[in-house]
Structures are given as structure tokens and as C-alpha cells.
Design a protein around this motif. Structure first.
Motif, PDB file in Angstrom:
ATOM      1  N   ARG A 117      23.724  34.545  12.277  1.00  0.00           N
ATOM      2  CA  ARG A 117      22.574  33.665  12.468  1.00  0.00           C
ATOM      3  C   ARG A 117      23.003  32.358  13.116  1.00  0.00           C
ATOM      4  NH1 ARG A 117      24.186  32.576   7.320  1.00  0.00           N
ATOM      5  NH2 ARG A 117      23.651  30.563   6.447  1.00  0.00           N
ATOM      6  N   MET A 118      22.098  31.797  13.891  1.00  0.00           N
ATOM      7  CA  MET A 118      22.330  30.505  14.514  1.00  0.00           C
ATOM      8  C   MET A 118      21.910  29.436  13.513  1.00  0.00           C
ATOM      9  SD  MET A 118      20.947  28.920  18.107  1.00  0.00           S
ATOM     10  CE  MET A 118      19.331  28.441  17.532  1.00  0.00           C
ATOM     11  N   THR A 145      19.347  33.932  20.702  1.00  0.00           N
ATOM     12  CA  THR A 145      18.964  34.319  19.344  1.00  0.00           C
ATOM     13  C   THR A 145      18.486  35.770  19.282  1.00  0.00           C
ATOM     14  OG1 THR A 145      16.782  33.316  19.647  1.00  0.00           O
ATOM     15  CG2 THR A 145      18.441  31.993  18.540  1.00  0.00           C
TER      16      THR A 145
END
Length: 102
Positions: free
Chosen positions: A37-38, A29
Motif C-alpha cells: 500500500r502507498m 496505485t
């Protein structure tokens, strides 16, 4: 008239929690570029499948390259990548397996 035995299966605990203070996605991250974005993860074999989302393809390509360069993982592979028909965003599933610590 007999004893009871109860078995509880928790499965793989990947999230940073009191039960598992280690966070296997921390390095990932932090390596993500702006615009990526995760949004999810799940256990997969000996690693994780991490779902990433981006509005454009170039930042997603940068994200995969950045993850591949991380020393935290000894295996990184793109499992699938699709463009949403709803909002045209890119959704990519990346498999990562952490490097074993000695």
C-alpha cells in the motif's frame, strides 16, 4: 500610503484536487499488488517520492517491477528500502517522474 503586494506560494500540488484535477499517482496505485500500500508521497525534483509498505519483500519487489513497466512514468528508481524494527514491515521509497505529454 503605498500599495500592498502579496505573494502566495502553494508549492507543488500533487494531489487530485479542484486546483489540480490531475492525479500523478493514479496509475501507480492501480498497479500495486495485494499486500502493498502507498502510505505517503512528496515532491522531489521533477517527480515524486512515493512511500510504499508491505509485510513481505516479494510483493514489494513485484510492486517496483509493476511501477517500472508503467508507461505513465519515464523514470522509476528505488531511493531506499528498510525493514521496520517495530513490526518487521518493509518500507520502500520509490522515485517516479511522469512521462511528459506531447
Amino acid at each position: 500610503d503605498g500599495d500592498w503586494v502579496m505573494a502566495i506560494g502553494l508549492g507543488d500540488i500533487w494531489k487530485n484536487s479542484p486546483a489540480n484535477p490531475h492525479d500523478p499517482t493514479g496509475a501507480l496505485t492501480q498497479a500495486l499488488p495485494d499486500g502493498v500500500r502507498m502510505v505517503g508521497m512528496r515532491g522531489a525534483g521533477k517527480g515524486l517520492e512515493v512511500t510504499l509498505v508491505s509485510a513481505e519483500q516479494p510483493p514489494m519487489d513485484d510492486a517496483v517491477r509493476a511501477i517500472s513497466r508503467l508507461t505513465a512514468y519515464d523514470s522509476v528508481a528505488v531511493k531506499s528500502s528498510i525493514r521496520s524494527s517495530y513490526d518487521q514491515s518493509i518500507m520502500t521509497i520509490v522515485y517516479v517522474r511522469e512521462r511528459a505529454e506531447p
